[in-house]
Design a protein around this motif. Structure first.
Motif, PDB file in Angstrom:
ATOM      1  N   ASN A  77       0.840  -1.203   0.000  1.00 19.99           N
ATOM      2  CA  ASN A  77       0.000   0.000   0.000  1.00 19.99           C
ATOM      3  C   ASN A  77       0.875   1.254   0.000  1.00 19.99           C
ATOM      4  O   ASN A  77       0.579   2.234  -0.686  1.00 19.99           O
ATOM      5  CB  ASN A  77      -0.925   0.009   1.217  1.00 19.99           C
ATOM      6  N   SER A  95      -5.605  12.139   1.012  1.00 21.40           N
ATOM      7  CA  SER A  95      -6.170  11.193   0.054  1.00 21.40           C
ATOM      8  C   SER A  95      -6.267   9.796   0.662  1.00 21.40           C
ATOM      9  O   SER A  95      -5.625   9.494   1.674  1.00 21.40           O
ATOM     10  CB  SER A  95      -5.301  11.134  -1.205  1.00 21.40           C
ATOM     11  N   LEU A  98       2.652   1.547  -3.456  1.00 16.99           N
ATOM     12  CA  LEU A  98       1.734   2.052  -4.485  1.00 16.99           C
ATOM     13  C   LEU A  98       1.543   3.557  -4.363  1.00 16.99           C
ATOM     14  O   LEU A  98       1.469   4.265  -5.369  1.00 16.99           O
ATOM     15  CB  LEU A  98       0.377   1.348  -4.376  1.00 16.99           C
ATOM     16  N   TYR A  99       1.470   4.037  -3.118  1.00 13.06           N
ATOM     17  CA  TYR A  99       1.339   5.481  -2.898  1.00 13.06           C
ATOM     18  C   TYR A  99       2.572   6.206  -3.453  1.00 13.06           C
ATOM     19  O   TYR A  99       2.443   7.216  -4.146  1.00 13.06           O
ATOM     20  CB  TYR A  99       1.171   5.768  -1.400  1.00 13.06           C
ATOM     21  N   GLN A 110       4.595   5.133  -5.756  1.00 11.37           N
ATOM     22  CA  GLN A 110       4.593   4.975  -7.216  1.00 11.37           C
ATOM     23  C   GLN A 110       3.646   5.977  -7.892  1.00 11.37           C
ATOM     24  O   GLN A 110       3.972   6.524  -8.945  1.00 11.37           O
ATOM     25  CB  GLN A 110       4.167   3.543  -7.561  1.00 11.37           C
ATOM     26  N   THR A 111       2.495   6.220  -7.291  1.00 13.12           N
ATOM     27  CA  THR A 111       1.500   7.087  -7.928  1.00 13.12           C
ATOM     28  C   THR A 111       1.711   8.577  -7.635  1.00 13.12           C
ATOM     29  O   THR A 111       1.285   9.412  -8.429  1.00 13.12           O
ATOM     30  CB  THR A 111       0.064   6.700  -7.504  1.00 13.12           C
ATOM     31  N   THR A 112       2.364   8.906  -6.512  1.00 11.39           N
ATOM     32  CA  THR A 112       2.503  10.324  -6.147  1.00 11.39           C
ATOM     33  C   THR A 112       3.933  10.845  -6.206  1.00 11.39           C
ATOM     34  O   THR A 112       4.146  12.047  -6.292  1.00 11.39           O
ATOM     35  CB  THR A 112       1.984  10.573  -4.710  1.00 11.39           C
ATOM     36  N   LEU A 165       1.732  -4.093  -6.709  1.00 14.30           N
ATOM     37  CA  LEU A 165       2.440  -3.173  -7.610  1.00 14.30           C
ATOM     38  C   LEU A 165       2.264  -3.576  -9.071  1.00 14.30           C
ATOM     39  O   LEU A 165       2.468  -2.778  -9.958  1.00 14.30           O
ATOM     40  CB  LEU A 165       3.930  -3.131  -7.249  1.00 14.30           C
ATOM     41  N   GLY A 217      -5.070   7.052  -0.588  1.00 11.83           N
ATOM     42  CA  GLY A 217      -3.751   6.427  -0.709  1.00 11.83           C
ATOM     43  C   GLY A 217      -2.793   6.878   0.375  1.00 11.83           C
ATOM     44  O   GLY A 217      -2.032   6.076   0.923  1.00 11.83           O
TER      45      GLY A 217
END
Length: 197
Positions: free
Chosen positions: A34, A88, A37-38, A40-42, A196, A90
């Motif tokens: 988790n 957010s 992923l945060y 990776q996305t931000t 991921l 995430g």
């Protein structure tokens, strides 16, 4: 079906300090994707740095005399938190991963008897929040029933019970630690069913 209840909490309380740490480490493993992923996305945070601190937690279980500066690790961990202004979904799940690992470190730095319950609740709370987000049920009674019956919550219950029973039934030797770590890593799938990939 397994439940989270007083009996579960009482069994957690009966674990010795090393077993408690192993329980928390396994849950932290499952929360790590988790956080990753945060990142990776931000672009905020550092997934490999969080992974390194988690690896030191496992090392402390393997080598009783391991010379690790957990005060320093706690300082590093605090710097990995998502920005305070980011509220957010995430970010909140990433913060759970950081907070769970911080609770485990607290047990190594001194007395933190409630840390094991905090980590267990954080993992469950993230699952509940994810179900609420994805199912969109407004009625509180129906939502509670939905959460209890949801496959993700059933998976969370089964996972935490499996970790607990592994610790109760085995000495915390190399094979058990390896099995717990593998259980926690869950082939890269988090407690929310996310990976991921």
């Amino acid at each position: 079906m397994f439940q989270f209840d007083r009996a579960f909490d009482a069994r957690l309380d009966r674990l010795n300090p090393r077993q408690r740490l192993a329980f928390m480490a396994a849950l932290c493993e499952r929360l790590w994707p988790n956080y990753a992923l945060y990142v990776q996305t931000t672009g905020h945070g550092d997934a490999s740095a969080l992974r390194s601190i988690l690896a030191l937690l496992w090392e402390s279980l393997a080598v009783k005399q391991a010379r690790i500066d957990f005060e320093r690790q706690a300082e590093k961990l605090a710097q990995l938190e998502p920005p305070a202004k980011d509220d957010s979904f995430g970010a909140r799940r990433a913060l759970e991963a950081v907070t769970a690992l911080a609770a485990a470190l607290d047990t190594l730095r001194g007395e933190a008897p409630e840390a094991i319950h905090e980590v267990s609740l954080a993992s469950r709370g993230g699952v509940r929040a994810f179900i609420e987000l994805t199912e969109g049920e407004e009625d509180e009674t129906r939502l509670t029933a939905l959460v209890q019956e949801h496959p993700l919550m059933a998976d969370e219950r089964n996972f935490q019970w499996a970790v607990l029973e592994t610790l109760e039934e085995n000495s915390l030797d190399g094979d058990t630690r390896k099995a717990l770590r593998q259980l926690g890593r869950n082939e890269g799938v988090s407690n929310l069913g996310l990976s991921l990939d």
